[in-house]
Design a protein around this motif. Structure first.
Motif, PDB file in Angstrom:
ATOM      1  N   LEU A  17      -0.666  15.227  -0.104  1.00  0.00           N
ATOM      2  CA  LEU A  17      -1.203  13.930   0.290  1.00  0.00           C
ATOM      3  C   LEU A  17      -2.199  14.061   1.443  1.00  0.00           C
ATOM      4  O   LEU A  17      -2.068  14.932   2.307  1.00  0.00           O
ATOM      5  CB  LEU A  17      -0.079  12.985   0.707  1.00  0.00           C
ATOM      6  N   ARG A  18      -3.172  13.161   1.464  1.00  0.00           N
ATOM      7  CA  ARG A  18      -4.083  13.080   2.599  1.00  0.00           C
ATOM      8  C   ARG A  18      -3.367  12.445   3.786  1.00  0.00           C
ATOM      9  O   ARG A  18      -2.399  11.700   3.607  1.00  0.00           O
ATOM     10  CB  ARG A  18      -5.305  12.242   2.220  1.00  0.00           C
ATOM     11  N   PHE A  19      -3.903  12.710   4.989  1.00  0.00           N
ATOM     12  CA  PHE A  19      -3.243  12.192   6.190  1.00  0.00           C
ATOM     13  C   PHE A  19      -3.169  10.668   6.162  1.00  0.00           C
ATOM     14  O   PHE A  19      -2.114  10.080   6.404  1.00  0.00           O
ATOM     15  CB  PHE A  19      -3.980  12.654   7.460  1.00  0.00           C
ATOM     16  N   GLU A  20      -4.290  10.002   5.857  1.00  0.00           N
ATOM     17  CA  GLU A  20      -4.291   8.536   5.855  1.00  0.00           C
ATOM     18  C   GLU A  20      -3.385   7.983   4.758  1.00  0.00           C
ATOM     19  O   GLU A  20      -2.790   6.916   4.897  1.00  0.00           O
ATOM     20  CB  GLU A  20      -5.721   7.990   5.700  1.00  0.00           C
ATOM     21  N   GLN A  21      -3.267   8.740   3.687  1.00  0.00           N
ATOM     22  CA  GLN A  21      -2.392   8.340   2.590  1.00  0.00           C
ATOM     23  C   GLN A  21      -0.928   8.439   3.006  1.00  0.00           C
ATOM     24  O   GLN A  21      -0.128   7.531   2.748  1.00  0.00           O
ATOM     25  CB  GLN A  21      -2.681   9.245   1.390  1.00  0.00           C
ATOM     26  N   MET A  22      -0.585   9.525   3.666  1.00  0.00           N
ATOM     27  CA  MET A  22       0.783   9.718   4.156  1.00  0.00           C
ATOM     28  C   MET A  22       1.150   8.630   5.168  1.00  0.00           C
ATOM     29  O   MET A  22       2.249   8.056   5.117  1.00  0.00           O
ATOM     30  CB  MET A  22       0.915  11.098   4.801  1.00  0.00           C
ATOM     31  N   LEU A  23       0.228   8.314   6.070  1.00  0.00           N
ATOM     32  CA  LEU A  23       0.478   7.276   7.058  1.00  0.00           C
ATOM     33  C   LEU A  23       0.691   5.929   6.380  1.00  0.00           C
ATOM     34  O   LEU A  23       1.621   5.183   6.720  1.00  0.00           O
ATOM     35  CB  LEU A  23      -0.701   7.202   8.034  1.00  0.00           C
ATOM     36  N   ALA A  24      -0.151   5.606   5.400  1.00  0.00           N
ATOM     37  CA  ALA A  24      -0.021   4.340   4.685  1.00  0.00           C
ATOM     38  C   ALA A  24       1.279   4.281   3.886  1.00  0.00           C
ATOM     39  O   ALA A  24       1.905   3.222   3.772  1.00  0.00           O
ATOM     40  CB  ALA A  24      -1.221   4.137   3.764  1.00  0.00           C
TER      41      ALA A  24
END
Length: 552
Positions: A17-24
């Motif tokens: 996962l991308r960082f922003e995806q993981m955060l979301a």
């Protein structure tokens, strides 16, 4: 599965996962889908009242009959006295399509019924699954297209104002709840929906939504690969997104004073590239190949998309010539009456492979306008046996090693471990070589060469490394019933009548024991068809060649 093994599988899934995806994803796990957002003030006015070109009607799977009787995804539901907006019996995908309202654009729905259904949704569904970002995105397009189609809705100023007010609330909600956690086609559809609303309406709120065109342009550049194909490698989703982009371009031409030039340029060039890529993934019968999550009737047909694109000024070069999509990993070879489309890549994109299957090094084959070798397609998205079957290695025309999967498929849309798939050599139009090292059998490499030779198609398979039992798989189109025989050299031949005195002869790899089995084919959502599948079994396979030609 043991707890530690389950944790390891989740870790293999999440690490891509991308960082922003993981955060979301983390925020969503705590908060869920955000609540609808209110907007003060009167309903926004329309910036335009018509489009330069008529919008195509709904795709084949979405049908409406008075009653109301609604057909979606191969399932028909009789609602009787009125649509149940909390209907859940057919699963979340059906519910999404129910709330997207495409079926209400069918010619069988009269204007009074359309506006009554829209107002009923506004009054009776203030929150719930219909407010998930994805159905909001596509509902904005559906309602917007009704507003821009002459005679589609009654001339009722109060009803139309209520509809516009609801659309403004939906667009504002969507703009703040973009599906960053899912990415891919969901995020693209979100941005298309918000920018569509920004072009459709006047006012400060609409200007705010339209300002997201920069983000949409960035997302288009990120998701549409340099060879023109959408990153999820599904011809069906590629076609769905192409129609949405054409809808946005159609509106942008009508709203030229409001439409940013960069947006129009991006939509024009991207749509043309996507049409070109789609041509490579179409068979001579005019329809798409069924790689990944793809089925007929969900998206507009390729011909209908070409006609629509041409009507709004997009260059349509119908190039179905032999070629290659190097970044997305598809090759097309033609020889005599044969057309072969090969999948030369693994699950994609790495951060969201939910619509990918175990189809590396698989192919589809046509002879003239008759399909011969077919992918399996997709029947449904709910977790279960049919979902597993549609994604499994054994459902594709490739080699299954040691009874294991190329990728670690789990749940309905998850993939943990991934295969290593490499394009090793390409001679466009004549030869393509690629290899696959499955995640579950890393010590065994499958290399496959596709080649055109003397008016025939030849495929050469090699297994390198640890020797393991294999199954060689060739699922055929429904209605084709092969017969096996042996030539003087004891090679196994498959003879497939095509009708009209034609038949295909397939020389099968001699290192395997061959049989004819039955397997499921899912050409459309909700439809299961039995078909023949040639299956070769070997405990010590190292090399073998397939040859497809016209038999005597």
């Amino acid at each position: 599965m043991k707890p530690l093994a389950r944790i390891a599988r989740v870790a293999r899934t999440l690490r891509h996962l991308r960082f922003e995806q993981m955060l979301a994803q983390s925020v969503h796990a705590v908060r869920g889908v955000g609540s609808p957002i209110e907007i003060d003030g009167p309903a926004p006015s329309l910036a335009v009242t018509s489009s330069p070109s008529p919008f195509p009607g709904p795709a084949a799977h979405a049908r409406f009959e008075p009653g109301p009787r609604i057909t979606l995804l191969g399932v028909t539901v009789e609602f009787g006295s009125g649509i149940d907006w909390d209907f859940e019996r057919e699963g979340p995908l059906f519910a999404y399509h129910l709330h997207q309202f495409e079926y209400l654009r069918a010619a069988s729905a009269d204007p009074e019924l359309r506006i009554a259904s829209i107002l009923d949704w506004i009054h009776r569904h203030p929150r719930g699954i219909g407010w998930d970002p994805h159905p909001v995105s596509l509902r904005l397009l559906a309602w917007g297209k009704l507003l821009l189609t002459e005679g589609a809705l009654p001339v009722d100023p109060a009803a139309r104002a209520e509809m516009r007010a609801s659309m403004a609330r939906q667009a504002e909600t969507l703009s703040r709840h973009l599906e960053v956690r899912l990415q891919a086609n969901h995020l693209m559809s979100n941005l298309i929906g918000v920018v569509f609303a920004g072009l459709l309406f006047d006012g400060a709120a609409a200007d705010r939504w339209l300002a997201l065109h920069h983000r949409l342009e960035d997302e288009i550049a990120r998701q549409i690969l340099p060879d023109g194909l959408h990153e999820e490698r599904s011809p069906m989703y590629h076609s769905l997104l192409l129609e949405n982009l054409l809808d946005l371009l159609n509106l942008a031409r009508a709203a030229a004073p409001r439409a940013p030039k960069s947006l129009i340029n991006t939509l024009e060039t991207t749509s043309a590239a996507m049409l070109e890529a789609l041509s490579l993934l179409c068979h001579p019968d005019g329809e798409i190949a069924l790689f990944g999550d793809s089925a007929f009737g969900i998206a507009q047909s390729p011909d209908r998309l070409r006609v629509y694109a041409a009507s709004i000024g997009v260059p349509v070069g119908r190039s179905t010539a032999t070629g290659l999509l190097p970044r997305s990993g598809f090759a097309r070879l033609s020889s005599g009456p044969f057309c072969l489309i090969a999948s030369l890549a693994g699950p994609s994109p790495a951060h969201q492979p939910g619509h990918a299957h175990c189809d590396a090094l698989s192919f589809e084959l046509s002879c003239g306008d008759r399909r011969v070798v077919t992918d399996t397609g997709v029947c449904e998205y709910r977790p279960g046996e049919r979902r597993r079957v549609s994604r499994a290695t054994a459902s594709h025309s490739t080699i299954e090693v040691d009874g294991r999967e190329q990728a670690e498929i789990w749940a309905a849309h998850r993939i943990g471990g991934r295969p290593q798939v490499v394009i090793e050599g390409i001679e466009p139009g004549t030869r393509a070589v690629a290899s696959c090292r499955s995640w579950s059998t890393p010590d065994t490499l499958h290399r496959r060469e596709f080649a055109v030779r003397d008016g025939a198609i030849e495929i050469r398979d090699s297994l390198i490394g640890r020797a393991l039992p294999v199954r060689l798989l060739l699922p055929l189109a429904p209605g084709l019933e092969p017969r096996l025989s042996h030539d003087p050299d004891r090679a196994t031949l498959a003879h497939i009548p095509l009708g009209g005195g034609r038949r295909i002869r397939i020389a099968l790899p001699a290192a395997a024991r061959w049989a004819i089995e039955r397997s499921d084919y899912y050409p459309e959502f909700g439809r299961v068809v039995s078909r023949a599948c040639l299956v070769g079994v070997s405990s010590d396979f190292d090399t073998g060649t397939w040859r497809f030609d016209l038999g005597e």
